[in-house]
Write an enzyme that holds these catalytic residues in place. Structure first.
Site, PDB file in Angstrom:
ATOM      1  N   GLY A 143       0.791  -1.232   0.000  1.00 24.66           N
ATOM      2  CA  GLY A 143       0.000   0.000   0.000  1.00 24.66           C
ATOM      3  C   GLY A 143       0.821   1.278   0.000  1.00 24.66           C
ATOM      4  N   ALA A 144       2.153   1.165  -0.128  1.00 23.05           N
ATOM      5  CA  ALA A 144       3.004   2.348  -0.022  1.00 23.05           C
ATOM      6  C   ALA A 144       2.850   3.300  -1.208  1.00 23.05           C
ATOM      7  CB  ALA A 144       4.470   1.941   0.129  1.00 23.05           C
ATOM      8  N   GLU A 145       2.251   2.853  -2.307  1.00 24.30           N
ATOM      9  CA  GLU A 145       1.974   3.779  -3.416  1.00 24.30           C
ATOM     10  C   GLU A 145       0.845   4.736  -3.027  1.00 24.30           C
ATOM     11  OE1 GLU A 145       3.351   0.671  -4.461  1.00 24.30           O
ATOM     12  OE2 GLU A 145       4.857   2.202  -4.823  1.00 24.30           O
ATOM     13  N   ASN A 153       9.332   0.617  -0.660  1.00 23.82           N
ATOM     14  CA  ASN A 153       9.613   2.013  -0.975  1.00 23.82           C
ATOM     15  C   ASN A 153       8.912   2.966  -0.017  1.00 23.82           C
ATOM     16  OD1 ASN A 153       7.297   0.862  -2.810  1.00 23.82           O
ATOM     17  ND2 ASN A 153       6.804   3.018  -2.479  1.00 23.82           N
ATOM     18  N   ASP A 213      11.021   4.314  -5.970  1.00 20.68           N
ATOM     19  CA  ASP A 213      10.279   3.059  -5.742  1.00 20.68           C
ATOM     20  C   ASP A 213      11.215   1.856  -5.782  1.00 20.68           C
ATOM     21  OD1 ASP A 213       8.196   1.282  -5.263  1.00 20.68           O
ATOM     22  OD2 ASP A 213       7.448   1.298  -7.312  1.00 20.68           O
ATOM     23  N   CYS A 235      -5.783   6.862 -12.573  1.00 20.89           N
ATOM     24  CA  CYS A 235      -6.386   5.764 -13.350  1.00 20.89           C
ATOM     25  C   CYS A 235      -5.365   4.787 -13.938  1.00 20.89           C
ATOM     26  CB  CYS A 235      -7.197   6.325 -14.523  1.00 20.89           C
ATOM     27  SG  CYS A 235      -8.202   7.762 -14.108  1.00 20.89           S
ATOM     28  N   CYS A 239      -4.317   0.885 -13.086  1.00 15.48           N
ATOM     29  CA  CYS A 239      -5.120  -0.267 -13.515  1.00 15.48           C
ATOM     30  C   CYS A 239      -5.427  -0.227 -15.013  1.00 15.48           C
ATOM     31  CB  CYS A 239      -6.439  -0.312 -12.741  1.00 15.48           C
ATOM     32  SG  CYS A 239      -6.229  -0.630 -10.981  1.00 15.48           S
ATOM     33  N   HIS A 240      -5.789   0.972 -15.524  1.00 12.02           N
ATOM     34  CA  HIS A 240      -6.277   1.041 -16.908  1.00 12.02           C
ATOM     35  C   HIS A 240      -5.171   1.261 -17.930  1.00 12.02           C
ATOM     36  CE1 HIS A 240     -10.562   0.646 -16.134  1.00 12.02           C
ATOM     37  NE2 HIS A 240     -10.371   1.380 -15.058  1.00 12.02           N
ATOM     38  N   MET A 293     -14.482  -1.472  -9.918  1.00 15.08           N
ATOM     39  CA  MET A 293     -14.280  -0.052 -10.194  1.00 15.08           C
ATOM     40  C   MET A 293     -14.965   0.749  -9.083  1.00 15.08           C
ATOM     41  SD  MET A 293     -13.181   2.495 -11.949  1.00 15.08           S
ATOM     42  CE  MET A 293     -13.591   4.243 -11.900  1.00 15.08           C
TER      43      MET A 293
HETATM   44 CA    CA Z   1       6.154   0.159  -4.761  1.00 18.13          CA
END
Ligand code: CA
Length: 708
Positions: A203-205, A282, A327, A630, A633-634, A673
């Site tokens: 979850g670090a993003e 990261n 990262d 977005c 994923c997209h 979504m």
């Molecule tokens: Ca990462």
């Protein structure tokens, strides 16, 4: 006759000894999943099993089995396949114990199968809310279970840890390992050490504070938790290690996501030293100038940490990338081995983290023994062995002038398992080889629950001109690299068509197995890298193979199914020759000849965009917001990897209200979504729509051009 009796007596004595010494280390008689510490530690004496994620606690992913070998591997055929019934990325390593396979698919669904036939025994679906996909950087994947004394443990995508009855799949207990209001996810496989289940998270993003926790196997009570980054110092520190770490941070990182440092994949355990090792990820955000203004190493980001498995007490750490800003996680596969260096036997820990260097570390104390780059890289010139630190190239600390950094945020090597063969002395690394652009953002606003990299231009670095994009595509590479950790140099390589190939398995049959992005399971000779056998898997492979033996027959098994970060984000690079996701377990043995049913499903984008009416300014705003919110994923530049719908072909483009129903009101949340009303304004939603319409026209024009 006499020899036979002696053999019998010594076998009986050994059995007795086994029974006595394991009195307190055995599950109830007749229990399924009868994995104990002794069985894992003595795994080489019972090589037919695959008892732990990396087979053994040292995580070498080497099997002593040799029935299948270089002389007969061409007779390997499909024995059975099992349909995993999902169409997202498949990353799990199966566990096999006493003839039963325990494995997982996307959405954290667990299956128990007869390992000889693939017949299902039970399935458990934790019913993860599909909108949790919003908090995944890298697909709704799961990398497998741990099995221990009659129970099967796994982490669900939403952060719950489950203990299932191995016989029935019934839930014995479940606990929430994370605050469910925060964007934590679990994709990694737990390990069990000394009756404690170890689990981290990702979850670090998005913005979380990383940690690893230990839960008692009997009841799921928490034994300990080790945070990897400090919290707000004004609130005090959990332990001395956090106090030490806090001295390496600046600013108010706890207010912009919590610092990051998630423990989302690798662990290893040395029972003799009684040390548990894990890799730390990261920072949040990636950009250190935002996260810790003025600098600092930011412990324990991008570090390998050793703790006591009973208490979680800190013992040592080695930081691969001080003050990481790209990262560059150190969550990559950790392998323990005893190797000879300069004539001395050394207990080492080996890792090829994202930053491009291969590290050999003394695992008794964390001292760096050697480090060399396993790919071409440009953010540092070398690692100084005396200080243990990389010598950075100043431009790599990007400013308003962005910098094209090798390797990218996906690393020179990502989570795809390596393998170490004690027979060849080589480490086999699934290598990625391409750069990414990094620059300072004009202004950074922490956006809770959304992507928070704090990097400008990283994804929008692709030029608009197709010829330039094609040139970029040419430098995106991937290979299987055989690395000599003693000499710290390449032994041989196999260049693949592209990056994001599967994990590795080596065996005493001098074989090396790896699945590929272009849809094959391949067997090479482990010493020379000669291709000896391959099987078309009908889908890209990212997981790692395993091998086991039942009733004197050796099997090779692999979970196949294209997906994961690269597959989602880099549609631009994979769409033209992308294979569909077909998620299955494929299991092989000598002389078998099962056929896979043909796949008649080939996703493609049908362009039918409405007229483009928005101003250039609005489209630019949409572009910038799309890349932040977005793209994960997209796909890059609105080109999907075709695992997830390509928005350029979406019917929702035709109607602004319907578009907002999906983007802001969550009309499709049950399909993954979620609503983004907390993250973007109605104006930004409209701008994203305008940008996607523009990209749909671009895609359509390119298609028309190539059809002419
Ligand atoms: Ca990462």
């Amino acid at each position: 006759m006499k020899a036979l009796s002696v053999a019998l007596i010594s076998a009986l004595a050994a059995a007795l000894l086994f029974a006595c010494s394991h009195r307190n280390d055995s599950p109830a008689a007749g229990t399924a999943a009868a994995v104990t510490a002794t069985r894992i530690i003595d795994a080489d004496n019972d090589p037919g099993q695959w008892l732990s994620h990396g087979r053994t606690y040292d995580e070498q992913r080497f099997s002593p089995l040799r029935q299948i070998n270089t002389n007969n591997v061409e007779e390997l055929g499909l024995a059975w396949s099992f349909d995993l019934q999902t169409r997202r990325g498949i990353e799990a390593t199966s566990i096999v114990v006493d003839g039963v396979m325990y494995t997982t698919s996307a959405w954290s669904i667990v299956h128990a199968l007869d390992a000889r036939t693939g017949q299902p025994m039970w399935t458990f679906d934790p019913q993860v809310a599909k909108e949790k996909a919003k908090h995944t950087c890298c697909d709704v994947v799961n990398r497998g279970v741990a099995v221990w004394k009659g129970q099967v443990f796994f982490g669900a995508l939403d952060g719950r840890l489950f203990a299932l009855d191995a016989q029935t799949g019934a839930v014995n207990w479940e606990v929430a390992t994370v605050d469910p209001t925060l964007p934590y996810t679990i994709t990694g496989a737990p390990r069990v050490v000394k009756d404690k289940v170890l689990i981290g998270n990702g979850g670090a993003e998005f913005g979380v504070r990383g940690f690893i926790s230990a839960y008692n196997v009997q009841d799921g009570s928490m034994a300990w938790r080790f945070y990897t980054v400090p919290g707000n110092p004004d609130l005090g520190f959990e332990n001395a290690a956090m106090e030490m770490a806090a001295r390496t941070w600046n600013g108010r990182w706890w207010e912009i996501g919590g610092g990051g440092g998630t423990v989302w994949d690798s662990m290893a355990y040395d029972p003799e030293l009684d040390l548990l090792y894990f890799g730390v990820g990261n920072g949040t955000p990636w950009n250190r100038e935002i996260r810790s203004p003025g600098g600092g190493d930011n412990l324990f980001l991008s570090s390998i940490v050793a703790v006591r498995p009973d208490t979680g007490e800190y013992v040592w750490h080695y930081q691969t990338t001080p003050g990481e800003s790209w990262d560059y996680t150190a969550t990559q596969h950790i392998i323990l081995a005893d190797i000879e260096l300069d004539g001395e036997p050394r207990k080492v820990l080996m890792q090829a983290p994202k930053n491009g260097f291969f590290y050999v570390i003394d695992r008794t104390n964390g001292e760096l023994l050697s480090a060399e780059n396993y790919i071409e890289l440009n953010w540092a010139t070398h690692v100084d062995i005396a200080t243990g630190r990389p010598v950075e190239v100043p431009e790599a600390r990007y400013t308003n002038d962005s910098f094209l950094v090798f390797p990218s945020y996906l690393g020179g090597h990502n989570w795809h398992s390596m393998s170490y063969s004690p027979d060849t002395g080589l480490v086999y690394i699934p290598v990625l080889d391409f750069p990414a652009n990094y620059g300072q953002p004009e202004n950074f606003r922490y956006n809770p629950g959304a992507g928070n990299t704090g990097v400008h231009g990283i994804i929008g670095s692709l030029p608009d001109a197709q010829a330039e994009r094609d040139a970029m595509r040419a430098i995106v590479k991937g290979r299987l690299l055989a690395w000599d950790p003693v000499q710290q140099k390449e032994a041989w390589r196999v260049e693949h068509k592209g990056p994001w190939n599967g994990g590795a398995l080596s065996t005493a049959g001098n074989l090396l197995f790896q699945g590929t992005a272009d849809g094959n399971l391949v067997a090479y000779s482990a010493d020379k890298g000669e291709t000896l056998w391959s099987f078309p898997t009908q889908t890209g492979v990212v997981a790692a193979p395993i091998t086991y033996e039942i009733d004197g027959e050796q099997y090779v098994s692999i979970n196949v199914g294209w997906g994961g970060a690269f597959a989602l984000v880099f549609g631009e690079f994979v769409q033209s020759d992308s294979l569909p996701n077909v998620s299955r377990v494929l299991t092989f043995k000598l002389g078998a000849g099962q056929q896979l049913p043909p796949v008649d499903w080939k996703p493609r984008v049908v362009f039918n965009p409405p007229a483009l009416e928005a101003s250039a300014e609005v489209i630019h705003e949409g572009y910038a917001t799309y890349q932040d919110v977005c793209m994960g994923c997209h796909g890059l530049n609105a080109v999907s990897g075709l695992i997830i719908p390509d928005l350029r072909g979406s019917a929702y483009l035709w109607d602004a209200d319907s578009w907002n129903d999906v983007v802001l009101d969550g009309a499709l949340k049950d399909r993954g979504m979620a609503s983004f009303a907390d993250n973007i304004s109605p104006e930004q939603s409209a701008a994203i729509r305008a940008y996607v319409i523009q990209q749909a026209h671009r895609g359509k024009a390119l298609l028309d051009q190539s059809a002419r």
